[in-house]
Enzyme design. Structure first.
Site, PDB file in Angstrom:
ATOM      1  N   ASP A 141      22.800  47.990 -36.799  1.00  0.00           N
ATOM      2  CA  ASP A 141      23.367  46.673 -37.049  1.00  0.00           C
ATOM      3  C   ASP A 141      24.031  46.183 -35.768  1.00  0.00           C
ATOM      4  OD1 ASP A 141      25.431  44.629 -37.955  1.00  0.00           O
ATOM      5  OD2 ASP A 141      24.574  45.135 -39.903  1.00  0.00           O
ATOM      6  N   GLN A 163      27.669  31.770 -43.751  1.00  0.00           N
ATOM      7  CA  GLN A 163      27.278  31.069 -44.975  1.00  0.00           C
ATOM      8  C   GLN A 163      27.126  29.559 -44.811  1.00  0.00           C
ATOM      9  OE1 GLN A 163      30.209  32.526 -47.783  1.00  0.00           O
ATOM     10  NE2 GLN A 163      29.730  34.648 -47.214  1.00  0.00           N
ATOM     11  N   HIS A 203      25.493  44.176 -45.445  1.00  0.00           N
ATOM     12  CA  HIS A 203      24.848  44.863 -44.317  1.00  0.00           C
ATOM     13  C   HIS A 203      24.301  46.221 -44.750  1.00  0.00           C
ATOM     14  CE1 HIS A 203      26.530  42.136 -41.075  1.00  0.00           C
ATOM     15  NE2 HIS A 203      27.218  41.784 -42.141  1.00  0.00           N
ATOM     16  N   TRP A 233      23.471  36.005 -46.654  1.00  0.00           N
ATOM     17  CA  TRP A 233      22.049  36.032 -46.351  1.00  0.00           C
ATOM     18  C   TRP A 233      21.251  36.882 -47.330  1.00  0.00           C
ATOM     19  CZ3 TRP A 233      18.825  32.856 -45.003  1.00  0.00           C
ATOM     20  CH2 TRP A 233      17.563  33.184 -44.517  1.00  0.00           C
ATOM     21  N   ASN A 234      21.832  37.967 -47.860  1.00  0.00           N
ATOM     22  CA  ASN A 234      21.139  38.727 -48.896  1.00  0.00           C
ATOM     23  C   ASN A 234      20.817  37.853 -50.096  1.00  0.00           C
ATOM     24  OD1 ASN A 234      20.903  41.877 -48.568  1.00  0.00           O
ATOM     25  ND2 ASN A 234      22.828  41.315 -47.596  1.00  0.00           N
ATOM     26  N   SER A 235      21.809  37.096 -50.549  1.00  0.00           N
ATOM     27  CA  SER A 235      21.597  36.231 -51.712  1.00  0.00           C
ATOM     28  C   SER A 235      20.566  35.149 -51.408  1.00  0.00           C
ATOM     29  CB  SER A 235      22.924  35.588 -52.144  1.00  0.00           C
ATOM     30  OG  SER A 235      23.783  36.551 -52.730  1.00  0.00           O
ATOM     31  N   GLN A 251      21.535  41.461 -59.716  1.00  0.00           N
ATOM     32  CA  GLN A 251      21.184  40.121 -59.250  1.00  0.00           C
ATOM     33  C   GLN A 251      19.680  39.915 -59.082  1.00  0.00           C
ATOM     34  OE1 GLN A 251      23.822  37.828 -56.682  1.00  0.00           O
ATOM     35  NE2 GLN A 251      22.263  37.883 -55.102  1.00  0.00           N
ATOM     36  N   HIS A 280      27.245  31.529 -52.699  1.00  0.00           N
ATOM     37  CA  HIS A 280      28.033  31.400 -51.470  1.00  0.00           C
ATOM     38  C   HIS A 280      27.142  31.384 -50.228  1.00  0.00           C
ATOM     39  CE1 HIS A 280      26.973  35.538 -51.881  1.00  0.00           C
ATOM     40  NE2 HIS A 280      27.594  35.922 -50.786  1.00  0.00           N
ATOM     41  N   GLU A 325      17.102  36.743 -51.459  1.00  0.00           N
ATOM     42  CA  GLU A 325      16.735  37.095 -52.830  1.00  0.00           C
ATOM     43  C   GLU A 325      16.337  35.851 -53.617  1.00  0.00           C
ATOM     44  OE1 GLU A 325      19.587  41.064 -52.934  1.00  0.00           O
ATOM     45  OE2 GLU A 325      20.094  39.354 -54.228  1.00  0.00           O
TER      46      GLU A 325
END
Length: 471
Positions: A124, A389, A19, A367-369, A349, A364, A372
């Protein structure tokens, strides 16, 4: 350009790493319009956000102002790698302590309101109660930021109300949407419920770290759900992260480990390496880690694997983190044989995903991953652990077609085996199925990267939001 002297934006992020990262990236995007941005955070977590951000230097942006406030001390226990539910409940004391930002936030808001025509708050969703007193400042308005995908957000809301009639395709999809069982702890659900009641009273609109390129349908469905106080306004202004990024091996501050990692990547064939990382809130037990180690080695494919303990609430407290145990001599062996690299610390990353040699991502599905991986055009082998997830995993695999299920949510309690890991790697990297999702991921990545350019759909959304807050 002269800094906008009439409008400022106050960012209020939640303190979990994913976040923090999102709203710091959003600060960069909005500050580019010459709008001053004030980033409000607990002291150690503001430091964490700045240290870990990828692709740009927040201290080099003159109109991003950090306001670091002390919060009450809280227990800082280590994560439990053997917990039945993988949600990081060890962070709950800090989640509760950060709610004490309500008073300092209000004081800052009052001060800013004296010199600004309009103060725009972007908070947020999980910080709704902190900003709830904004209406005591007449020249302020508030927008809620939703940190998950529109797909996931829609199903959360629809599951609660089920007021909107679904079309045949969406109703068919609903039958396979993963359950929320084991996604959250009971303690965290209480926070969700509390924050939900706060934001419904105040939100003027909602921002999403996603793109209409791939979530148009669910953004429109969310409008029909009338999330919040009846507003139908939402803006998809993602991906927040930089979509073009280069490794900085020539930078004088670059570490030896960074150089070593990218020198190795530079020697590999295009699309030949799978990057494996489970984010900042998941701890593998030693038994699980050993199964992953064997499976990755036996897969026959080259890999970069981030092996690290999950974050504690205060990552700067000075105590030593548990070192995840791998088979004896494993790290030296895979490196010597040239088949893999194990990263024990914080991994760059975005740079790894953006490298030509990276052809897959086992994730996993935080949402960031996900964003990206999508923006870099890299297919994902999904292995969800908790929170949003499992549903993000479904979006990647069943809706977008840019990934495969490495382990489905329904199998979450099964023992991790080396054969399961090896099979997932081979399917993503060397099967016909993997070839197809790689092609789809690459095409979507191009579309997303084009969307952030002048005239692109993301740029138009961002322009529209800025026009809304500066009118």
């Amino acid at each position: 350009m002269v800094q906008n002297e009439e409008v400022c934006v106050v960012m209020v992020p939640f303190i979990a790493q994913g976040h923090l990262n999102q709203l710091l990236h959003l600060s960069r995007l909005i500050s580019a319009y010459n709008i001053p941005v004030h980033f409000v955070c607990a002291t150690s977590h503001a430091r964490q956000a700045k240290v870990r951000v990828h692709g740009w230097d927040p201290l080099a942006v003159a109109n991003i102002h950090f306001h670091d406030f002390l919060i009450p001390s809280f227990p800082n226990p280590p994560p439990n790698p053997k917990a039945t539910i993988r949600f990081p409940n060890h962070l709950m004391p800090s989640f509760k302590a950060v709610m004490h930002l309500r008073e300092p936030f209000q004081k800052l808001l009052t001060e800013l309101s004296k010199t600004m025509k309009r103060v725009v708050i972007v908070h947020d969703y999980l910080m709704s109660s902190v900003v709830q007193d904004f209406d005591s400042v007449p020249n302020s308005e508030v927008y809620m930021f939703q940190g998950c995908s529109a797909f996931t957000a829609f199903w959360y809301h629809w599951e609660e109300k089920q007021a909107l009639k679904l079309d045949e395709e969406t109703e068919s999809l609903w039958k396979n949407v993963p359950s929320l069982e084991d996604c959250f702890s009971d303690e965290f659900v209480e926070i969700l419920d509390s924050e939900d009641s706060s934001f419904k009273k105040i939100s003027s609109g909602t921002l999403y770290d996603t793109s209409r390129v791939f979530e148009e349908k669910y953004l429109e469905l969310l409008k029909n759900e009338e999330v919040g106080s009846g507003t139908t306004k939402n803006w998809a202004i993602g991906p927040f992260n930089p979509v073009v990024i280069k490794c900085n091996k020539k930078d004088s501050s670059t570490t030896t480990e960074y150089m070593k990692l990218f020198n190795w990547l530079d020697k590999q064939e295009p699309n030949s390496v799978i990057y494996v990382s489970f984010g900042t809130t998941v701890s593998l037990s030693d038994e699980e880690a050993k199964a992953f180690a064997i499976g990755l080695e036996e897969s026959g494919h080259k890999f970069i694997w981030v092996v690290r303990e999950a974050d504690k609430a205060d990552i700067f407290d000075g105590s030593e983190n548990r070192k995840v145990e791998l088979p004896e001599g494993y790290e030296e062996r895979v490196e010597r044989k040239g088949v893999g690299m194990v990263v024990r610390g914080w991994a760059p990353q975005l740079e790894i995903l953006g490298h030509l040699s990276t052809g897959g991502f086992m994730s996993h599905c935080g949402w960031n991953s996900c964003t990206e991986g999508i923006s870099m055009g890299v297919p994902i082998a999904t292995w969800p652990m908790h929170s949003d997830q499992p549903r993000n995993s479904m979006l990647i695999t069943d809706v977008l077609g840019t990934g495969i299920h490495a382990r489905e949510w329904r199998r979450r309690h099964e023992m991790v085996t080396a054969s399961l890991v090896a099979e997932a790697v081979r399917r993503l990297m060397a099967s016909q199925e993997g070839h197809q999702v790689r092609k789809t991921a690459a095409e979507l990545g191009v579309a997303v990267r084009l969307s952030v350019e002048e005239g692109g759909v993301m740029r138009k959304e961002l322009d529209a939001f800025v026009a809304e807050i500066t009118k």
